[in-house]
Structure formats: C-alpha cells, structure tokens
Design a protein around this motif. Structure first.
Motif, short mmCIF file in Angstrom:
data_model
loop_
_atom_site.label_atom_id
_atom_site.label_comp_id
_atom_site.label_asym_id
_atom_site.label_seq_id
_atom_site.Cartn_x
_atom_site.Cartn_y
_atom_site.Cartn_z
N ARG A 174 0.86 -1.17 0.00
CA ARG A 174 0.00 0.00 0.00
C ARG A 174 0.90 1.22 0.00
O ARG A 174 1.81 1.32 0.79
CB ARG A 174 -0.89 0.00 1.24
CG ARG A 174 -1.84 1.19 1.28
CD ARG A 174 -2.58 1.26 2.57
NE ARG A 174 -3.64 0.27 2.63
CZ ARG A 174 -4.69 0.39 3.46
NH1 ARG A 174 -4.80 1.43 4.24
NH2 ARG A 174 -5.60 -0.54 3.49
N THR A 175 0.63 2.14 -0.92
CA THR A 175 1.48 3.33 -0.98
C THR A 175 0.86 4.45 -0.17
O THR A 175 -0.32 4.40 0.19
CB THR A 175 1.65 3.82 -2.42
OG1 THR A 175 0.37 4.25 -2.89
CG2 THR A 175 2.18 2.74 -3.32
N LEU A 176 1.67 5.46 0.11
CA LEU A 176 1.19 6.63 0.85
C LEU A 176 -0.02 7.24 0.15
O LEU A 176 -1.04 7.52 0.78
CB LEU A 176 2.31 7.67 0.92
CG LEU A 176 3.42 7.43 1.93
CD1 LEU A 176 4.59 8.33 1.62
CD2 LEU A 176 2.92 7.70 3.34
N SER A 177 0.11 7.39 -1.17
CA SER A 177 -0.96 8.08 -1.90
C SER A 177 -2.24 7.25 -1.89
O SER A 177 -3.33 7.78 -1.63
CB SER A 177 -0.50 8.35 -3.33
OG SER A 177 -0.07 7.14 -3.92
N ALA A 178 -2.12 5.94 -2.14
CA ALA A 178 -3.32 5.10 -2.16
C ALA A 178 -3.95 5.08 -0.76
O ALA A 178 -5.18 5.10 -0.63
CB ALA A 178 -2.95 3.69 -2.59
N GLU B 286 -8.38 6.09 2.82
CA GLU B 286 -8.80 6.29 4.21
C GLU B 286 -9.31 7.68 4.55
O GLU B 286 -10.05 7.84 5.52
CB GLU B 286 -7.64 5.93 5.15
CG GLU B 286 -7.29 4.46 5.04
CD GLU B 286 -6.41 3.97 6.17
OE1 GLU B 286 -6.00 4.80 7.00
OE2 GLU B 286 -6.14 2.77 6.21
N LEU B 287 -8.90 8.67 3.75
CA LEU B 287 -9.31 10.03 4.14
C LEU B 287 -10.83 10.21 4.18
O LEU B 287 -11.35 10.85 5.08
CB LEU B 287 -8.64 11.07 3.24
CG LEU B 287 -8.56 12.47 3.86
CD1 LEU B 287 -7.88 12.43 5.22
CD2 LEU B 287 -7.85 13.43 2.96
N PRO B 288 -11.56 9.61 3.23
CA PRO B 288 -13.01 9.81 3.29
C PRO B 288 -13.65 9.25 4.56
O PRO B 288 -14.72 9.71 4.96
CB PRO B 288 -13.52 9.05 2.06
CG PRO B 288 -12.36 8.94 1.16
CD PRO B 288 -11.17 8.88 2.03
N GLU B 289 -13.03 8.28 5.18
CA GLU B 289 -13.66 7.69 6.36
C GLU B 289 -13.04 8.19 7.66
O GLU B 289 -13.45 7.77 8.74
CB GLU B 289 -13.58 6.17 6.29
CG GLU B 289 -12.18 5.62 6.43
CD GLU B 289 -12.11 4.15 6.08
OE1 GLU B 289 -11.28 3.46 6.65
OE2 GLU B 289 -12.90 3.71 5.22
N ALA B 290 -12.03 9.04 7.56
CA ALA B 290 -11.38 9.53 8.77
C ALA B 290 -12.23 10.65 9.38
O ALA B 290 -12.72 11.52 8.68
CB ALA B 290 -9.98 10.05 8.45
N VAL B 291 -12.39 10.60 10.69
CA VAL B 291 -13.14 11.64 11.39
C VAL B 291 -12.31 12.91 11.38
O VAL B 291 -11.12 12.88 11.68
CB VAL B 291 -13.43 11.20 12.83
CG1 VAL B 291 -14.16 12.29 13.58
CG2 VAL B 291 -14.20 9.90 12.83
N HIS C 103 -6.38 9.93 13.32
CA HIS C 103 -6.30 9.27 12.03
C HIS C 103 -6.23 10.30 10.90
O HIS C 103 -5.38 10.24 10.02
CB HIS C 103 -7.56 8.38 11.89
CG HIS C 103 -7.57 7.56 10.65
ND1 HIS C 103 -8.72 7.03 10.13
CD2 HIS C 103 -6.58 7.17 9.82
CE1 HIS C 103 -8.44 6.37 9.04
NE2 HIS C 103 -7.15 6.43 8.83
N TYR C 104 -7.14 11.27 10.97
CA TYR C 104 -7.24 12.33 9.97
C TYR C 104 -5.91 13.09 9.88
O TYR C 104 -5.35 13.28 8.80
CB TYR C 104 -8.37 13.25 10.40
CG TYR C 104 -8.67 14.45 9.53
CD1 TYR C 104 -9.50 14.34 8.43
CD2 TYR C 104 -8.16 15.70 9.87
CE1 TYR C 104 -9.80 15.45 7.67
CE2 TYR C 104 -8.46 16.80 9.11
CZ TYR C 104 -9.28 16.68 8.01
OH TYR C 104 -9.58 17.77 7.27
N ARG C 105 -5.42 13.47 11.04
CA ARG C 105 -4.17 14.26 11.03
C ARG C 105 -2.99 13.40 10.57
O ARG C 105 -2.08 13.90 9.91
CB ARG C 105 -3.91 14.82 12.43
CG ARG C 105 -4.94 15.87 12.83
CD ARG C 105 -4.51 16.57 14.10
NE ARG C 105 -5.57 17.39 14.68
CZ ARG C 105 -5.90 18.59 14.23
NH1 ARG C 105 -5.26 19.10 13.22
NH2 ARG C 105 -6.87 19.27 14.82
N THR C 106 -3.02 12.13 10.93
CA THR C 106 -1.92 11.26 10.50
C THR C 106 -1.95 11.11 8.98
O THR C 106 -0.89 11.06 8.33
CB THR C 106 -2.03 9.89 11.17
OG1 THR C 106 -2.18 10.09 12.56
CG2 THR C 106 -0.78 9.07 10.93
N LEU C 107 -3.13 11.08 8.40
CA LEU C 107 -3.21 11.01 6.94
C LEU C 107 -2.64 12.27 6.32
O LEU C 107 -1.98 12.23 5.28
CB LEU C 107 -4.66 10.79 6.50
CG LEU C 107 -5.21 9.40 6.82
CD1 LEU C 107 -6.68 9.31 6.43
CD2 LEU C 107 -4.42 8.34 6.08
#
Lengths: 293, 877
Positions: free
Chosen positions: B822-826, B831-836, B841-845
């Motif tokens: 799994r790459t950073l971009s993928a 995951e960004l759409p499901e991150a609160v 999680h959101y900030r880590t993305l």
C-alpha cells in the motif's frame, strides 16, 4: 589616377561588363563549361568528382560538377555564399546523406572507386577522410579523448598506440606544446583557436587519405587564423586537403589549387597562382579581385 | 502636395545629416502609450502569476503542516478543582464519573455506592442495594455498567450499576430547573438536572440494582473476584478464602416473547498451584476474552494460567515481574481491552505485560512479555492506577501525591500533576470521555480537566518499530481501524513509505530501460518522418487517465498474469533475446539486401518482437517444468521444488551483465577477426560471441544458484514468495506504462537537443550511428536523461489510482514482487473519506501527505537542479 593607367581602367571595365553578362547568364540557368586548367591534368587525382548533381528536395544545389582533386595538394573552394562549396565538400565524405531529402546523380571516385557504389560502407568511407567544420566542435570530454576518438571507435585499446597517436596528431596540429600539460582536462576549456586545432588533430589522428576543411577559420580571430594557416602549411604534402573558404587571401596564401564556384556550378579551376593573377574567365577575375560576392 | 513632399524630403535629408549614423525613417519614433501600458500589465501579471504559483505551493505545504502539526502538541491540562463533596473516611474501592461529567460516583468495599454532583454543591446520596449482606469483595466495571460482589458465604451477586440520562421539557421538570441558566446544573438530592436548552433539560441519575444473586458454590468467603463480559454473558473467576478457585461461565438468554432473561451458569473448579508461604494472590485478573488467568502476589510472582478450557486449566508461566529485589507490587490493573497488565510497584515503576504468541511455534504456544516500563520521576511507590475507557492512556498515583499520565503504547508522557496535599493518592479515575481525571488523596478529591491530544502519535511511533499489544516483537504497522471498540489504531508510516518505494522501484526497473532506449532509438536512428508519427503516439499514452490503467490492471491484466505467469515472465527474456537475435540475423544477410532493406528495418524489428512473444509460451512452460517443479504457483508458495530454479532466474540478469563485461573482452582477445574477413564471417563471429556470452551467463547463474541453494538460502520469502493476484509486478507493468511517456518525452528532447555538430563530428570521424549515440550523444545528454528519470520517479512516487486499484492495498513490508503493498498516496485516497475530521487518524493522513509531498519535492528538486546544471554545460558546447 595617372593618365597612363587609363587603358588599364578600360580593360577592367571591359572585364567587369563581360563578367556581369556571363554571371547573369549563369543565374538565368545557362549551362556552363568548367574552365579546367591544364596543369591539373598533370596531377594524380585522389578524389574525382564526375558529372555530379545534387538536389535538396526539389532545389538543385550542384550542377554537373567535374573536379579532380590532386593528391597531396591543398585545394581551395571559393565562391560567394550559397554557391555550393560546402555541399560539394560534404558530398565527398557523404555526410550530406544525413539530410533526409538529398538526392544525387553522377559520381565521386575515391582512388578510382565510386563512393556511391552499393557495396560501399559509408562508415568505412568516412574513416578514410578527416573533416574539420566551420565551428570548432570538440566533444565534451578531455583533450586526450577528443584526439584519440577515431581510434577509440575503431576499437583500439592499446594505451601506447593511443598515446603515440595523440602526441603525433597534436604536434601535427601545432597544439602539443599548448596542451601537453592538460591532456586530461576538458576540451571545452580551450580557446576557440585551440579548439579548432584540436578538431584538426582529431581529424588527422586516424591518418585519413583526405582532409576536408569547411571554412575552418571563419569563427576564429586573425591570430588563430594565422596559426591554422601555418598548420596547413605544415600539413602540405602529407595530406590531400580540400578547404572551403570565404577569405580570398587565405585561399591565395595557403592553397595550391583554387576552384571558383558560382550558383552551384564550378566555373574555373586551376592553380592558385593562375586563378588569382591571370584567370581565364572574366567572372573569376571579378570575384577574386573583390568586385562582387 | 508637391510642396509637402519636398519639405518632407528636405526634413529627411536634414535628419539624415544630424543623426548621420542612424538614418531615421519616420519623423519621430516614440513607444506609444498603449504599448507601454500593455508592457506594464504583462509584467505585472507575470510577476503576480509567478508569485502566486510559489505562494500556492507553499500554501499547500503550510496547510498540510498546519493540519498535521497538532499531532505533536502535548496534552493540555486544566487546574485541579476540589470536589464539592467527598466521603470522609470511607474505604473507596472504585471511583468513576458519568458520561456527561455531572456525577461523581464511587463505591466502597462494602458495595455501597455514593452519588454526588460533580459540578454543583449537594449532599451525596447513598445507594446500598445489598444492604445487610456481608460483602467481602466488589468488582465494578463502570464502562460495562456491571458490578459483581462476593459474600462471606461464598455467594456472588451481579448488579447493574449504570448512569442514565432522561430528557424532560422544562414544563415537566421540577421548578428550580426553570430558573437555571442554559448549561447550569441543579442537584435535586438524587440526580443532577442540567438545562441543555431553553426548553429542555436532562436528568442525569445513577441506579444500582441486583440483577442476579447466585447461590454459593463454595461456602468459604469470596476474597478475589474478576469478570469479563461479552455479548452473550460473562466469565467470572472467584477465589475463596480457603483457596478454592472457580471459573463461572454465565450465558444470558433473553426470551423474545416475555422479555425475560434466563442465566445459564457453569461452574468449573480450577486446580491451581498454591503458594502457602505467600497466601492468596493480591490480584486475580481474567484477561482478553477470559482465556488467560493472571495471579499476582505482592512479592512480584506472576502466575499465568491458560483457561481456554477451564477444565484443563494449567499453569503456563511463573515469573517475577519485579526488576529488582526489595520492592513490592503495590497495585495492578488491566488496560483497556483487558490484554495488558499494568503492574505498579513500591519503587515508583509501572511495568506493562502482555501475552504474545511464540514465533515459529506451530502448536500455538504463548508467552508473556514486558515490552515497556514507566517510571515516576520521584520514584515514590505507586498507590493507584486508572485506565482510560477510550484509549491506551493510564494514570498512576503515587504515595507523595503525584499523578503521572502516560500512553501505554507510544510511551509518551502526557503530564504529571501534584495534588496540594502531601498524602498518597488513594484512588484515580478517568471520565468516560477521557476529558477529565478525578483524583482522591487523603480526605480530599479533585477533578482536573484534560485534553490528551494525540498521545498515540510520536515521531518514534510513526517511523520506528512499535511493540503493539499481542505482537511477538516490535514492528512497523499501519492499521488505522478495526471492528472492535478496544482496538488500538496503529499509525506506523513505514509500511506505506515502503510500499511507495517498492511500487516506484518496480515501475522504474521496468519503465526506465524501455523509455530510454525508445528515446535513443527515435532521436538517433529513426527517420524523422517516422518519428513525427511515433513520438506523439507515445506521448498520447500519457493522456490515458491513470484510473483507466488501474482498472485495466486490476480487472484484466492481474487475472491474466495470474493464470499465465510463466509466459509473462518468459516474455521479459524472450522479447529482448528475439530482438538481439534478429539483429544478428540481419547482419548475416548479404550486404546488398541489407542496404536495400534499410527501409523495412522497423517492420523486421516488429516481426522479431512478435516472434519473441510467441516464443514466450513454450519457453515459459519449459522453464516452469525445469525450474519450478512443474507448477510455479505452488513453487512460489513453498509447497514444492527446491530453491535452485528461483535463484538461477534471479541471478541471470546479474550474470548476463558480468558475462558481458568479462566474457566479451576475453572473446576479443582470443578470437581475432581476420583483417580481410567478409562481412558474413564477421557477423557469424559476432553471433558466436553472443551465444558464448549467453552460455557463460547461464553457467554463471547456475553456479551461483547452486552455491546459494547449497548454503541453504531460498529466494522464497525474500524477493519472491506466495503469489497474490494484485501484486507489485502487475503494478510495475501498468505504472511503467504510465511513466514511460514522461521519461521518453523528456529524454528524447534531451537527446535531440544535443547539438548536431557533435553528431556530425563523430560521424565524420567514421563513427557508426550507435557509436555516436553511445559515446557522444548520451554523455552530452546525460543530465537531461537523468532529469527525465527523476521526473518519472516523481510521477511514480505520487501515482495513486493504479496502485490503489491494482496493488491489493495490504500495508505489509515484503520485498516479494508477487505480493501487494500500500502506498502513501493510495492510503490517503482510501482512508481520508472515512477519517473523522481532526481525529488522530485524519491528522496522520495529512502527515502522510506531507511525507509524500516532501518525497516528491526532493525528487523533483534534484531533477531540476541537475537539469539546470546540464543546460549550463550544454550552452558551452
């Protein structure tokens, strides 16, 4: 002007008028017979151009050139810009083949063999000729590697052979003393004149049968030009040299034979002394005395 | 008219004389106003545009940084607020608050609950559901709302102890509520009323009632009790005074018609190894799903029992949890998820213990490990431990009144507080929402508001290996979510960086040679008329949306490659081989035919390539039979065959390179081509040389493979391994397709930009086209070619859709080219759409995108720097 010179003036005017007439006829497409001097017939031709025509696409650039190039002599090609001097020169080692639209008829013989014969490998042909271009074009590598490049591509790996060829060529090009301490520095650091002599050294490194020089001094200053001319003097007799030049003095100073070309036609061809002092044709006289061109 | 002309003529003449060097054609030449304005506007627009570009790139960077930066912000703490009421002198066993932080709840050891308002003054109310019965032990899990009490007669009661929130319109609420401001609270003696809106209030109350009173199984008093609740019941473990240990499984079944709940109880006595010298263990805990029983004595002895089947419970491990003699275990608790045991000791240390599977053990053996240890700065004995019900945060209270808070996995300390009295912390609790900590010391209690921030994230946890709960060793793990509530998110970015690097490497290995050779061919060998057609066609490849490529890769290419793997792998060898052989055959042709056929050479090459593809099928099948025991898939899985075949194939490219470097000069020295040899003889010799190099390479690879196999090395598990349908090879091929046009175009431009006079010089010196290309043109264009490769690299690093769709998206760190990644971009895209929003999680993305930004920035900057340097060099030519 002294009165005694008046008849001379009259001759000059005469020549000019007849020259102008003939040149106009050539421009109009009239066929001309090359004025080939007899002294050329006594020489052995190493390159013999026979009835050579060349077209760039639909445009004809060379018309029925007949021109034996004598062995071991310096032959100068002169003529106004666009007259086909360089084209003729570049046809001799078939480097014009690289231009996609070139078409030729007639023939050029090298030592009696056609260079256009189907079995002739153009790479081998070029290996027998050295060429020096208008603009110095050393490769972006060291002085040493530049000089031995022709040997390298022939697969020579023996260091001693390469070293010997390098020194011999650089001495031949009168550059050895200037660069012997920086053989392994980049050739791009040399001056323009030095670069051009380096290119000459590269051209003679593989001991070619013919050395073709396409306006080798036009991008150089007078001092560098002088050096190149001295160098050609040194090469005289060793190599057959064909030089294209715009500089009448240079042609007069350096060459044994001079060919005058005009609008793709070879007009007059003979020993340099004759061409510059007593050309057979008025238009040649007009050109070499600087009345047009 | 004539006059004017004459005047003009005179003026012209006049001017001619005055400015005798530059004859002026017109009377005056001034730059018109319009031109000046246009010039000014253009300059302004260009400046603004350029600056805006720089600013917007910087803006993206700053935005990413701004979102990601709070990850590293420390936790924030409020001040200590004394609690309005606190039971003086009571022996508080468990302390808690309700969800909305309105109530302070505590239970004493006699199973008497007290409820008091947390924010407003008011007398606490006592709730004693078991009044009169002699309670010997109480265990209350405020999160589950379950409590269990053991009695001196050996019986056990199950109680529901939970807070509830009821909504009331102001009209139906007691009168004082009506006069409250919005947000204010009122204690009615049993419950807190909070006016949440002008028209509505909530009543927050706490109730305890007995759900079940089990008859005694043993008559001795219950001394230790622990339970684990699950969806269909719970497991209890009871230790009686006389040393009887019982496991009780209670299954609840609810009658759908009557709504009544029936309990089915199974009591299993457990045989355990007693320690007469130490008495009963101080701490008994059931961990995980109730499959592990932990017994801990104050002298540090920890017994672990495997109770997966209670009937066959056995002592699995017996160890000492104290690092040095002379100290004692003071307090122990299980962390959220009940898998990690926290052990506090008298030297101010808290150690962490959890059970992990023993690596490479087929029987499923497990062992307990101590991955981390925490120390209170003052080294004062630990007197109380509190765990959060949301995360792996815990708090440790000490004898000197200090409280330290840590995150158990990242080992980050969130803070250290000190109560204003010099007395031991008696009891500690986090509020359910992890927004406050309640501390009791001596005769007083305090609440302190807290915001933990993102304690699970630290640079070490992001980029270093972390020893997660239940893992046999520290590892880089990305696992941001799961189905269970007590799951701990694992934010290790390394698997993603690894995936990015793997994807890029595989794509580059496949694309760079192809793109560069194509560029060399079109710039140096192809006729301009052909090139004018070929170059735009290749560039058109770049116009294919990568989502289309990804879709093709995932749904067409991946299944096809999976079913034709030997053929695909063989074609990597047979196609170049066929082209080279084609070249040799071409030079074997008589000179006349060869020269005459120069025009159809591209067709001949196409025929050779096609022949290579055709040959791939039989060659692939043969290779599968000889190298991979007849079935490459099973071979890759390690089921059949030895390592030799794999090694041979892997070593072959390197062996070819070595053979080309070593064998060719040897051949040249040994076999002298006769000076007068005909072209055919030379061609035959060259063909023999090529065959000799191939044979030497095959032999070399065979030798190396035999050596490696003999040494016991196996490529399976390293570069190759079990085949997964969506894998790095498929992605490499398709992403190669995406980056070839970019690399090709830039490289072709760089090669074409090499001054023609250099080419002429080389050709005039008798060089062939190939010699000219390799010795002169390529070195001169080296910078541009490098820049092309770097730009391709930048594209490969950032490519998203192809890897998203075709890489399987498994964040694992395996070099196996037949496995996914799994790459950073993928990862960001998935995951960004499901991150609160604003969650860890959101900030880590966002941090992941920052890492990606920095990676591509470095690659592109390096490419640009090299490009500029080379342009400078070329200008000198």
């Amino acid at each position: 002007m002294a009165l005694s010179e008046l008849p001379k003036l009259d001759t000059t005017l005469d020549v000019s008028v007849s020259a102008a007439g003939r040149l106009a006829a050539i421009a109009a497409g009239e066929a001309v017979q090359t004025e080939l001097h007899d002294d050329l017939r006594r020489e052995t031709a190493v390159v013999d151009v026979r009835g050579f025509n060349l077209w760039y696409g639909p445009k004809q650039a060379l018309f029925e050139i007949h021109m034996p190039i004598p062995k071991g002599r310096i032959t100068a090609l002169v003529g106004p810009s666009g007259c086909g001097k360089s084209t003729l020169l570049r046809s001799i080692n078939r480097i014009n083949d690289l231009v996609d639209t070139v078409r030729t008829t007639g023939d050029i013989l090298l030592n009696g063999e056609s260079i256009f014969a189907p079995h002739v490998d153009v790479i081998d042909l070029r290996k027998r000729m050295g060429m020096v271009f208008q603009k110095p074009n050393p490769f972006p590598m060291s002085v040493y590697e530049n000089v031995v490049y022709p040997l390298r591509i022939d697969g020579v790996r023996d260091r001693a052979v390469l070293d010997e060829a390098c020194e011999r060529s650089l001495r031949g090009a009168a550059l050895w003393d200037e660069v012997k301490d920086r053989l392994h520095d980049s050739a791009m650091g040399l001056s323009g004149g030095q670069q051009q002599r380096l290119c000459i050294a590269r051209a003679i490194a593989a001991e070619p049968e013919v050395l073709l020089m396409d306006e080798p001094c036009s991008a150089l200053d007078p001092i560098a030009t002088n050096k190149i001319e001295e160098l050609m003097e040194g090469l005289r007799g060793e190599y057959t040299i064909v030089i294209v030049t715009h500089n009448m003095q240079q042609a007069a100073r350096t060459s044994d034979y001079t060919a005058f070309m005009y609008l793709g036609r070879l007009i007059e061809y003979g020993s340099t002394a004759t061409i510059f002092q007593q050309p057979h044709l008025p238009e040649t006289l007009a050109y070499v005395t600087g009345r047009f061109g | 008219m004539a006059v004017t002309c004459a005047t003009l003529g005179r003026r012209r003449a006049h001017r001619f004389v005055v400015s005798n060097r530059f004859p002026r054609v017109r009377a005056s030449r001034t730059t018109t106003r319009r031109v000046r304005i246009a010039d000014a506007i253009a300059r302004w627009v260009i400046t603004v545009g350029g600056l805006a570009t720089v600013v917007s790139v910087m803006g993206v960077f700053v935005f990413l940084l701004a979102v990601a930066a709070p990850l590293f912000r420390p936790a924030t703490w409020g001040s200590l607020e004394p609690l309005a009421t606190w039971p003086h002198g009571a022996e508080v066993a468990t302390l808690a608050t309700d969800e909305s932080r309105a109530l302070a709840l505590w239970a004493d050891t006699q199973a008497v609950w007290s409820v008091a308002p947390l924010q407003t003054p008011g007398m606490p109310v006592r709730l004693a559901p078991l009044e009169g019965r002699p309670v010997t032990v109480l265990q209350w899990d405020p999160l589950a709302g379950l409590a269990m009490a053991g009695f001196s007669d050996g019986a056990v009661a199950t109680l529901r102890a939970a807070s509830r929130t009821d909504w009331h319109p102001i009209g139906s609420a007691p009168e004082p509520v009506g006069s409250l401001a919005v947000g204010a609270e009122w204690w009615d003696g049993t419950a807190v009323w909070r006016r949440v809106e002008t028209e509505r209030a909530v009543r927050i109350s706490f109730t305890v009632d007995v759900a079940d009173l089990a008859p005694p199984a043993a008559t001795s008093p219950v001394r230790r009790l622990d339970f684990v609740s699950g969806p269909d019941g719970f497991v209890q473990v009871l230790l009686h005074d006389d040393g009887t240990l019982e496991a009780v499984r209670v299954r609840q079944r609810r009658n759908m018609l009557t709504g009544q709940t029936t309990l089915f109880r199974t009591v299993v006595p457990i045989a355990w190894e007693r320690r007469p010298e130490a008495g009963l263990p101080e701490y008994v805990g059931l961990s995980g799903l109730g499959d592990t029983l932990l017994m801990l004595w104050p002298d540090g002895v920890l017994h672990r029992y495997d109770v997966r089947t209670a009937e066959h419970a056995q002592l699995a491990e017996d160890l000492d949890v104290l690092p040095e003699p002379g100290c004692r275990v003071t307090v122990a608790r299980l962390l959220l998820g009940r898998s990690t045991l926290l052990v506090g000791d008298s030297a101010g240390r808290i150690s962490l213990w959890f059970v992990v599977p023993v690596e490479d053990d087929a029987a499923g053996a497990r062992r307990i490990v101590n991955p981390r240890r925490f120390e209170v700065a003052s080294r004062s004995p630990v007197t109380a431990l509190a765990i959060s019900h949301r995360s792996r945060i815990f708090a440790a209270g000490c004898a000197d009144g200090r409280v330290a808070v840590w995150h158990a996995t990242s080992a980050k300390q969130l803070g250290e507080l000190r109560v204003p009295v010099e007395e031991p912390i008696r009891v500690l609790a986090f509020s359910p929402k992890e927004d406050a900590l309640v501390v009791a010391a001596g005769e007083r209690a305090w609440t302190v508001a807290m915001r933990p921030g993102h304690p699970e994230v630290s640079l070490k946890a992001l980029f270093g290996p972390v020893w997660y709960e239940g893992a046999p060793h520290p590892a880089h793990v990305w696992q941001s979510s799961s189905g269970t509530d007590d799951f701990e998110p694992k934010f290790g970015l390394m698997p993603l960086v690894f995936g990015t690097v793997k994807a890029t490497l595989v794509a580059m290995v496949l694309a760079v040679p192809l793109a560069l050779l194509a560029a060399l061919y079109t710039s140096e060998f192809m006729r301009p008329r052909w090139k004018a057609f070929v170059k735009p066609t290749i560039e058109l490849m770049a116009a294919l949306p990568s989502v289309v490529l990804g879709f093709l890769a995932a749904l067409v290419i991946a299944p096809w490659v999976a079913s034709h793997l030997p053929v695909v792998m063989a074609s990597f060898g047979t196609v170049p081989l066929a082209l080279i052989l084609g070249g040799h055959v071409w030079s074997l042709l008589p000179g006349g035919i060869r020269l005459a056929g120069a025009r159809v050479r591209p067709f001949a090459m196409a025929v050779a390539a096609f022949a290579g593809f055709t040959a791939a099928a039989p060659v692939g099948r043969a290779a599968e039979r000889w190298l991979f025991a007849g079935d490459v898939m099973r071979w890759l899985d390690g089921q059949i065959g030895g390592p030799w075949g794999g090694w041979w194939l892997i070593l072959l490219p390197a062996a070819l390179a070595i053979a080309a470097v070593v064998a060719v000069p040897c051949w040249d020295r040994c076999v002298r081509t006769p000076r007068a040899a005909s072209e055919t003889v030379v061609a035959v010799l060259e063909l023999l040389k090529f065959a000799a190099v191939l044979a030497a390479a095959a032999g070399l690879a065979a030798g190396g493979a035999a050596l490696l196999s003999f040494a016991g090395a196996d490529p399976r598990g390293g570069l190759v391994g079990t085949y997964v349908q969506r894998n790095a090879l498929v992605v490499g091929v398709v992403m190669g397709f995406a980056i070839i046009p970019i690399i090709y175009t830039i490289a072709d431009d760089a090669l074409t930009a090499v001054p023609e006079h250099l080419r002429s010089a080389s050709l005039a010196a008798g060089g062939t086209n190939w010699q000219t290309a390799v010795r002169i043109v390529v070195p001169a264009a080296a910078g541009g070619i490098f820049s092309a490769v770097m730009v391709g690299l930048g594209r490969a690093v950032g490519e998203t859709m192809i890897v998203l769709m075709a890489a399987g998206n498994t964040p694992i760190m395996s070099w196996n080219i037949f496995n996914g990644f799994r790459t950073l971009s993928a990862n960001i895209a998935v995951e960004l759409p499901e991150a609160v929003r604003n969650s860890t999680h959101y900030r880590t993305l966002f941090l992941a995108s920052l890492v990606l930004f920095v990676m591509t920035f470095i690659v592109n900057t390096a490419a640009e720097a090299v490009r500029l340097r080379v342009r400078r060099r070329l200008r000198e030519l």
